[in-house]
Design a protein around this motif. Structure first.
Motif, PDB file in Angstrom:
ATOM      1  N   ASN A 243     -67.612  20.321 -89.046  1.00 26.13           N
ATOM      2  CA  ASN A 243     -67.460  21.082 -87.824  1.00 26.13           C
ATOM      3  C   ASN A 243     -68.475  22.210 -87.827  1.00 26.13           C
ATOM      4  OD1 ASN A 243     -66.424  23.051 -85.909  1.00 26.13           O
ATOM      5  ND2 ASN A 243     -64.635  21.709 -85.834  1.00 26.13           N
ATOM      6  N   VAL A 244     -69.178  22.379 -86.730  1.00 23.79           N
ATOM      7  CA  VAL A 244     -70.207  23.422 -86.671  1.00 23.79           C
ATOM      8  C   VAL A 244     -69.612  24.803 -86.422  1.00 23.79           C
ATOM      9  CG1 VAL A 244     -72.063  21.873 -85.967  1.00 23.79           C
ATOM     10  CG2 VAL A 244     -70.668  23.004 -84.208  1.00 23.79           C
ATOM     11  N   GLY A 245     -68.313  24.865 -86.110  1.00 23.27           N
ATOM     12  CA  GLY A 245     -67.662  26.151 -85.847  1.00 23.27           C
ATOM     13  C   GLY A 245     -67.712  26.485 -84.368  1.00 23.27           C
ATOM     14  N   LYS A 246     -66.813  27.377 -83.965  1.00 25.50           N
ATOM     15  CA  LYS A 246     -66.677  27.721 -82.545  1.00 25.50           C
ATOM     16  C   LYS A 246     -67.957  28.293 -81.936  1.00 25.50           C
ATOM     17  CE  LYS A 246     -61.810  28.753 -81.751  1.00 25.50           C
ATOM     18  NZ  LYS A 246     -60.842  29.809 -81.471  1.00 25.50           N
ATOM     19  N   THR A 247     -68.591  29.194 -82.654  1.00 21.58           N
ATOM     20  CA  THR A 247     -69.769  29.865 -82.106  1.00 21.58           C
ATOM     21  C   THR A 247     -70.925  28.886 -81.914  1.00 21.58           C
ATOM     22  OG1 THR A 247     -69.082  31.896 -83.203  1.00 21.58           O
ATOM     23  CG2 THR A 247     -71.351  31.800 -82.445  1.00 21.58           C
ATOM     24  N   MET A 248     -71.196  28.073 -82.929  1.00 24.34           N
ATOM     25  CA  MET A 248     -72.288  27.107 -82.799  1.00 24.34           C
ATOM     26  C   MET A 248     -71.952  26.022 -81.786  1.00 24.34           C
ATOM     27  SD  MET A 248     -74.995  27.920 -84.317  1.00 24.34           S
ATOM     28  CE  MET A 248     -75.967  26.429 -84.547  1.00 24.34           C
ATOM     29  N   GLU A 249     -70.652  25.700 -81.671  1.00 18.89           N
ATOM     30  CA  GLU A 249     -70.276  24.711 -80.662  1.00 18.89           C
ATOM     31  C   GLU A 249     -70.612  25.247 -79.271  1.00 18.89           C
ATOM     32  OE1 GLU A 249     -66.527  22.802 -81.016  1.00 18.89           O
ATOM     33  OE2 GLU A 249     -66.601  22.043 -78.971  1.00 18.89           O
ATOM     34  N   LYS A 250     -70.295  26.523 -79.008  1.00 17.90           N
ATOM     35  CA  LYS A 250     -70.650  27.124 -77.709  1.00 17.90           C
ATOM     36  C   LYS A 250     -72.158  27.131 -77.511  1.00 17.90           C
ATOM     37  CE  LYS A 250     -66.856  29.877 -76.188  1.00 17.90           C
ATOM     38  NZ  LYS A 250     -66.523  31.005 -75.355  1.00 17.90           N
ATOM     39  N   PHE A 251     -72.886  27.430 -78.587  1.00 15.18           N
ATOM     40  CA  PHE A 251     -74.353  27.450 -78.527  1.00 15.18           C
ATOM     41  C   PHE A 251     -74.873  26.086 -78.069  1.00 15.18           C
ATOM     42  CE2 PHE A 251     -78.379  26.805 -80.992  1.00 15.18           C
ATOM     43  CZ  PHE A 251     -79.159  27.753 -80.348  1.00 15.18           C
ATOM     44  N   TYR A 252     -74.414  25.027 -78.729  1.00 13.95           N
ATOM     45  CA  TYR A 252     -74.890  23.686 -78.362  1.00 13.95           C
ATOM     46  C   TYR A 252     -74.376  23.249 -76.995  1.00 13.95           C
ATOM     47  CZ  TYR A 252     -76.712  23.108 -83.076  1.00 13.95           C
ATOM     48  OH  TYR A 252     -77.417  23.250 -84.240  1.00 13.95           O
TER      49      TYR A 252
ATOM     50  N   SER B 275     -73.792  25.023 -74.467  1.00  6.77           N
ATOM     51  CA  SER B 275     -74.513  25.739 -73.403  1.00  6.77           C
ATOM     52  C   SER B 275     -75.851  25.071 -73.077  1.00  6.77           C
ATOM     53  CB  SER B 275     -74.719  27.206 -73.785  1.00  6.77           C
ATOM     54  OG  SER B 275     -75.673  27.317 -74.822  1.00  6.77           O
ATOM     55  N   PHE B 276     -76.343  24.235 -73.987  1.00 11.30           N
ATOM     56  CA  PHE B 276     -77.579  23.491 -73.712  1.00 11.30           C
ATOM     57  C   PHE B 276     -77.410  22.600 -72.481  1.00 11.30           C
ATOM     58  CE2 PHE B 276     -79.552  23.291 -78.285  1.00 11.30           C
ATOM     59  CZ  PHE B 276     -79.681  24.664 -78.276  1.00 11.30           C
ATOM     60  N   ALA B 277     -76.186  22.160 -72.212  1.00 12.55           N
ATOM     61  CA  ALA B 277     -75.931  21.293 -71.051  1.00 12.55           C
ATOM     62  C   ALA B 277     -76.294  22.004 -69.749  1.00 12.55           C
ATOM     63  CB  ALA B 277     -74.478  20.849 -71.032  1.00 12.55           C
ATOM     64  N   GLU B 278     -76.312  23.347 -69.791  1.00  9.08           N
ATOM     65  CA  GLU B 278     -76.715  24.134 -68.615  1.00  9.08           C
ATOM     66  C   GLU B 278     -78.079  24.787 -68.850  1.00  9.08           C
ATOM     67  OE1 GLU B 278     -73.407  26.792 -67.635  1.00  9.08           O
ATOM     68  OE2 GLU B 278     -72.121  25.296 -68.589  1.00  9.08           O
ATOM     69  N   LYS B 279     -78.803  24.256 -69.823  1.00  5.65           N
ATOM     70  CA  LYS B 279     -80.122  24.790 -70.191  1.00  5.65           C
ATOM     71  C   LYS B 279     -80.060  26.283 -70.495  1.00  5.65           C
ATOM     72  CE  LYS B 279     -82.727  21.230 -67.789  1.00  5.65           C
ATOM     73  NZ  LYS B 279     -83.787  20.899 -66.834  1.00  5.65           N
ATOM     74  N   LYS B 280     -79.007  26.673 -71.199  1.00  7.08           N
ATOM     75  CA  LYS B 280     -78.840  28.066 -71.593  1.00  7.08           C
ATOM     76  C   LYS B 280     -78.958  28.184 -73.108  1.00  7.08           C
ATOM     77  CE  LYS B 280     -75.696  29.407 -67.878  1.00  7.08           C
ATOM     78  NZ  LYS B 280     -74.314  29.782 -67.550  1.00  7.08           N
TER      79      LYS B 280
ATOM     80  N   TRP C 206     -86.691  20.983 -72.405  1.00  5.51           N
ATOM     81  CA  TRP C 206     -85.388  20.328 -72.468  1.00  5.51           C
ATOM     82  C   TRP C 206     -85.542  18.822 -72.321  1.00  5.51           C
ATOM     83  CZ3 TRP C 206     -81.550  23.397 -73.972  1.00  5.51           C
ATOM     84  CH2 TRP C 206     -81.653  24.764 -73.733  1.00  5.51           C
ATOM     85  N   ALA C 207     -84.639  18.086 -72.921  1.00 12.45           N
ATOM     86  CA  ALA C 207     -84.628  16.624 -72.793  1.00 12.45           C
ATOM     87  C   ALA C 207     -84.366  16.250 -71.333  1.00 12.45           C
ATOM     88  CB  ALA C 207     -83.543  16.033 -73.685  1.00 12.45           C
ATOM     89  N   GLU C 208     -84.801  15.054 -70.945  1.00 10.57           N
ATOM     90  CA  GLU C 208     -84.583  14.590 -69.581  1.00 10.57           C
ATOM     91  C   GLU C 208     -83.088  14.516 -69.274  1.00 10.57           C
ATOM     92  OE1 GLU C 208     -86.328  10.813 -67.725  1.00 10.57           O
ATOM     93  OE2 GLU C 208     -88.062  11.904 -68.548  1.00 10.57           O
ATOM     94  N   LYS C 209     -82.353  13.972 -70.242  1.00 13.68           N
ATOM     95  CA  LYS C 209     -80.902  13.862 -70.089  1.00 13.68           C
ATOM     96  C   LYS C 209     -80.251  14.856 -71.054  1.00 13.68           C
ATOM     97  CE  LYS C 209     -77.129  10.573 -70.426  1.00 13.68           C
ATOM     98  NZ  LYS C 209     -76.659   9.446 -71.218  1.00 13.68           N
ATOM     99  N   ILE C 210     -79.637  15.886 -70.510  1.00 19.41           N
ATOM    100  CA  ILE C 210     -79.019  16.881 -71.377  1.00 19.41           C
ATOM    101  C   ILE C 210     -77.510  16.673 -71.423  1.00 19.41           C
ATOM    102  CG2 ILE C 210     -80.817  18.658 -71.295  1.00 19.41           C
ATOM    103  CD1 ILE C 210     -79.278  19.973 -69.034  1.00 19.41           C
ATOM    104  N   GLU C 211     -76.973  16.832 -72.635  1.00 16.04           N
ATOM    105  CA  GLU C 211     -75.547  16.523 -72.846  1.00 16.04           C
ATOM    106  C   GLU C 211     -74.787  17.603 -73.595  1.00 16.04           C
ATOM    107  OE1 GLU C 211     -75.535  11.871 -73.734  1.00 16.04           O
ATOM    108  OE2 GLU C 211     -76.945  12.964 -75.002  1.00 16.04           O
TER     109      GLU C 211
END
Ligand code: ZN
Length: 148
Positions: A18-27, A29-34, A130-135
């Protein structure tokens, strides 16, 4: 969020972690290019990728102190690499050398390490690619590119 395998490490993890709560939010947020950072309430140090403990004063940084960065940054140092690790203890020669840079994102106190596209040098301004398809996954942020 679980990570099965991270190809940048010189070993293969045959388990999920598990990457942990903070890193999970970090990743996620990539779905919104943040790109999120953690800003220490006590000393103001802003670390990206975000951490739950301030690397400067060791205070706990709560999730409410995650801040969004613009994504723009400046190359502080860089190196050319000719191969990448294969995740099995070996390496793979690249067809063309790549640039890896320490980038200080606007508003961050720390630097992040990432691949850079273009004619980068110390002081170059860069922005995320960013990747073409962000997830909402680590693979969404491909690299940074030099801003013309
Ligand atoms: Zn601090």
């Amino acid at each position: 969020m679980g990570v099965d395998r991270y190809s940048g490490l010189p070993f293969v993890a045959r388990f999920r972690w598990n990457v942990g709560k903070t890193m999970e939010k970090f990743y996620r947020s990539f779905a919104e290019k943040k790109i999120l950072a953690a800003r220490c309430e006590k000393c103001g140090y802003t670390v990206v990728p975000p951490r739950q403990i301030c690397p400067k004063c060791y205070s706990t940084i709560s999730e409410e102190n995650l801040v969004e960065l613009s994504g723009k940054g400046v190359v502080e140092s860089l190196t050319e690499v000719a191969f990448k690790l294969d995740g099995k203890g070996g390496y793979i020669w690249l067809e063309k050398p790549e640039l890896l840079a320490a980038i200080r994102l606007e508003g961050a106190s720390s630097t992040i390490f990432a691949r850079v596209e273009g004619e980068a040098k110390v002081g170059s301004e860069v922005e995320p690619v960013w990747a073409e398809k962000i997830e909402g996954k680590p693979s969404d942020l491909i690299s940074f590119k030099v801003v013309e």
